[in-house]
Structure formats: structure tokens, C-alpha cells
Design a protein around this motif. Structure first.
Motif, short mmCIF file in Angstrom:
data_model
loop_
_atom_site.label_atom_id
_atom_site.label_comp_id
_atom_site.label_asym_id
_atom_site.label_seq_id
_atom_site.Cartn_x
_atom_site.Cartn_y
_atom_site.Cartn_z
N ALA A 19 -39.48 -20.59 4.14
CA ALA A 19 -39.59 -20.62 2.68
C ALA A 19 -39.54 -19.24 2.05
CB ALA A 19 -40.88 -21.33 2.29
N GLN A 20 -39.78 -18.19 2.81
CA GLN A 20 -39.71 -16.84 2.28
C GLN A 20 -38.44 -16.19 2.78
OE1 GLN A 20 -43.50 -14.60 2.44
NE2 GLN A 20 -44.20 -16.34 3.65
N GLU A 21 -38.00 -15.16 2.06
CA GLU A 21 -36.82 -14.45 2.53
C GLU A 21 -36.79 -13.01 2.06
OE1 GLU A 21 -33.87 -17.26 1.16
OE2 GLU A 21 -33.55 -16.15 -0.68
N VAL A 22 -36.12 -12.20 2.85
CA VAL A 22 -35.81 -10.82 2.48
C VAL A 22 -34.31 -10.78 2.28
CG1 VAL A 22 -35.78 -8.43 3.27
CG2 VAL A 22 -37.76 -9.87 3.75
N ILE A 23 -33.87 -10.09 1.23
CA ILE A 23 -32.45 -10.09 0.86
C ILE A 23 -31.94 -8.65 0.84
CG2 ILE A 23 -30.79 -10.75 -0.91
CD1 ILE A 23 -33.09 -12.71 -1.90
N PHE A 24 -30.86 -8.43 1.55
CA PHE A 24 -30.20 -7.13 1.59
C PHE A 24 -28.87 -7.26 0.85
CE2 PHE A 24 -32.66 -7.78 5.42
CZ PHE A 24 -33.46 -6.63 5.47
N GLY A 25 -28.58 -6.31 -0.02
CA GLY A 25 -27.33 -6.40 -0.77
C GLY A 25 -26.65 -5.05 -0.94
N ALA A 26 -25.34 -5.10 -1.08
CA ALA A 26 -24.55 -3.89 -1.33
C ALA A 26 -23.44 -4.26 -2.31
CB ALA A 26 -23.96 -3.36 -0.04
N GLU A 45 -34.63 -7.10 -1.63
CA GLU A 45 -35.41 -8.06 -2.40
C GLU A 45 -36.29 -8.90 -1.49
OE1 GLU A 45 -33.01 -10.23 -5.34
OE2 GLU A 45 -31.40 -8.79 -4.93
N TYR A 46 -37.35 -9.44 -2.09
CA TYR A 46 -38.25 -10.34 -1.39
C TYR A 46 -38.45 -11.56 -2.27
CZ TYR A 46 -42.60 -12.44 0.18
OH TYR A 46 -43.55 -13.34 0.60
N ARG A 47 -38.34 -12.73 -1.68
CA ARG A 47 -38.58 -13.99 -2.39
C ARG A 47 -39.70 -14.72 -1.67
NH1 ARG A 47 -36.07 -19.33 -1.97
NH2 ARG A 47 -36.57 -20.42 -3.87
N HIS A 48 -40.79 -14.99 -2.39
CA HIS A 48 -41.97 -15.63 -1.81
C HIS A 48 -41.78 -17.14 -1.71
CE1 HIS A 48 -46.21 -16.73 -1.29
NE2 HIS A 48 -46.33 -15.51 -0.80
N THR A 49 -42.69 -17.80 -1.01
CA THR A 49 -42.71 -19.25 -0.90
C THR A 49 -42.74 -19.85 -2.31
OG1 THR A 49 -43.97 -19.04 1.14
CG2 THR A 49 -43.98 -21.20 0.08
N PRO A 50 -41.94 -20.88 -2.57
CA PRO A 50 -41.91 -21.46 -3.93
C PRO A 50 -43.28 -21.96 -4.40
CG PRO A 50 -40.06 -22.26 -2.63
CD PRO A 50 -40.96 -21.51 -1.68
N THR A 152 -24.18 -4.72 -12.26
CA THR A 152 -23.95 -4.52 -10.83
C THR A 152 -23.42 -5.81 -10.22
OG1 THR A 152 -25.83 -2.99 -10.79
CG2 THR A 152 -25.03 -3.77 -8.67
N VAL A 153 -22.45 -5.69 -9.33
CA VAL A 153 -21.99 -6.82 -8.51
C VAL A 153 -22.43 -6.54 -7.08
CG1 VAL A 153 -20.07 -7.48 -9.99
CG2 VAL A 153 -19.70 -5.81 -8.19
N LEU A 154 -22.91 -7.59 -6.40
CA LEU A 154 -23.47 -7.42 -5.06
C LEU A 154 -23.05 -8.55 -4.14
CD1 LEU A 154 -27.10 -6.76 -6.29
CD2 LEU A 154 -25.71 -5.07 -5.08
N LEU A 155 -22.82 -8.21 -2.90
CA LEU A 155 -22.72 -9.18 -1.81
C LEU A 155 -24.04 -9.08 -1.08
CD1 LEU A 155 -21.05 -11.25 -0.27
CD2 LEU A 155 -20.20 -9.38 1.17
N ARG A 156 -24.75 -10.22 -0.93
CA ARG A 156 -26.12 -10.18 -0.38
C ARG A 156 -26.25 -11.09 0.84
NH1 ARG A 156 -30.30 -11.57 -4.71
NH2 ARG A 156 -29.18 -13.52 -4.60
N TYR A 157 -27.15 -10.68 1.75
CA TYR A 157 -27.47 -11.48 2.92
C TYR A 157 -28.97 -11.76 2.89
CZ TYR A 157 -27.55 -13.34 7.63
OH TYR A 157 -27.69 -14.17 8.71
N HIS A 158 -29.36 -13.04 2.93
CA HIS A 158 -30.73 -13.48 2.84
C HIS A 158 -31.24 -13.82 4.24
CE1 HIS A 158 -30.08 -14.83 -1.54
NE2 HIS A 158 -28.88 -14.46 -1.10
N VAL A 159 -32.31 -13.20 4.67
CA VAL A 159 -32.91 -13.50 5.96
C VAL A 159 -34.18 -14.31 5.73
CG1 VAL A 159 -33.92 -12.53 8.07
CG2 VAL A 159 -32.01 -11.36 6.94
N ALA A 160 -34.17 -15.56 6.20
CA ALA A 160 -35.30 -16.46 6.01
C ALA A 160 -36.36 -16.24 7.10
CB ALA A 160 -34.81 -17.91 6.06
N PHE A 161 -37.60 -16.38 6.69
CA PHE A 161 -38.71 -16.33 7.67
C PHE A 161 -39.86 -17.18 7.21
CE2 PHE A 161 -39.41 -12.84 4.78
CZ PHE A 161 -40.78 -12.79 4.61
#
Length: 161
Positions: A19-26, A45-50, A152-161
Motif C-alpha cells: 500500500a505504500q510506495e517510493v517513487i523515483f522520477g527523471a 516521492e513517498y506515498r503513504h497507505t491510503p 516539469t515532465v517526468l518518467l517515474r518508477y514506483h516501488v511498492a512496499f
């Protein structure tokens, strides 16, 4: 019966752990000021549990640190919404008020206070990780006379944990 209960418990834990994720973008940052310096951009970026989960939409708290190769930085916290489309595709939107530090005076955005808004479209893999394409805009919401904004335009990769 014990196996069914154990299986349900493990699947619940697995769902919660993703439910949580860390997002890396460039990507690329475009300052809208007349003499500003545009450059490559990054975000962490960090996204917490909903805190709210609906049928197709959920909302959570998030935080973002973004910058560019010139040395400009923005840190913000706010609300993230995810809307599930068909076949693992999703839409994302967020609003994160925060602070902006320009590296050179040409890159000023009018004040330290800036609000980052984001819209993105993405795809979720079977692992729970995701990839997305995002567009962000930073603005002081016209709280000062000078408000050029930063896109800004970004391509992002979200890593779920």
C-alpha cells in the motif's frame, strides 16, 4: 479451515505491505521566467497507505522532494489521489504545498511558498510496482506579484512496499 484463514491473513498482509510506495522520477524542468535556466529534473516521492479506499479511487498522504540539475529544490507534502482504470492502468493527481529554493536568482518563482500540482498516467505491474508519465506545475498561487511557474515532465518508477 486453518489453511483458508492463514491464506486470507497472508493475502491481507501482502495487500497492506504494497500500500505504500517510493517513487523515483527523471525528466525536464521548464522555468517560465524570462531569463530562467531550464534543465534536467528529478523527483523522490513517498506515498503513504491510503486513508480512504473507494471502489476505484483512493486517497493518501504523500511527500515529494524535487529538483533540477541547476540546483533548484522543492519540498512539499499533501494529498495524492489514484483512480484505477481498466487492465492495471491508473490516473494519479496530487497537490503538495511546500517550499522552493532557487539556485540562481534567474530561477526565482516569486516566493519561497510554492504549490506543486501533478497529473499522471501509469501502469501497475503484477509485482505491485508501477511506471508512470507525469506533468507537474509549481506556482505560488498568485500570493505575490511575480508568479512565473515551473513546469516539469517526468518518467517515474514506483516501488511498492
Amino acid at each position: 479451515m486453518k489453511k483458508v484463514i492463514l491464506s486470507l491473513a497472508l493475502s491481507t498482509l501482502a495487500t497492506q505491505s504494497l500500500a505504500q510506495e517510493v517513487i523515483f522520477g527523471a525528466g525536464y524542468a521548464n522555468h517560465n521566467g524570462a531569463f530562467a535556466i531550464d534543465d534536467g529534473a528529478f523527483t523522490l516521492e513517498y506515498r503513504h497507505t491510503p486513508f480512504f479506499e473507494g471502489n476505484r479511487i483512493d486517497f493518501s498522504f504523500g511527500a515529494a522532494l524535487s529538483g533540477d540539475m541547476e540546483g533548484d529544490l522543492h519540498a512539499g507534502v499533501g494529498i495524492v489521489g489514484i483512480y484505477d482504470l481498466a487492465n492495471r492502468w491508473f490516473l494519479e493527481a496530487s497537490v503538495m504545498p511546500g517550499a522552493f529554493w532557487e539556485s540562481v536568482s534567474n530561477n526565482t518563482l516569486g516566493s519561497r511558498f510554492q504549490i506543486r500540482s501533478l497529473v499522471a498516467i501509469g501502469y501497475e505491474f503484477e509485482t505491485g510496482n508501477k511506471v508512470s508519465f507525469a506533468v507537474t506545475h509549481k506556482s505560488n498561487a498568485s500570493t505575490t506579484d511575480y508568479n512565473p511557474g515551473l513546469d516539469t515532465v517526468l518518467l517515474r518508477y514506483h516501488v511498492a512496499f
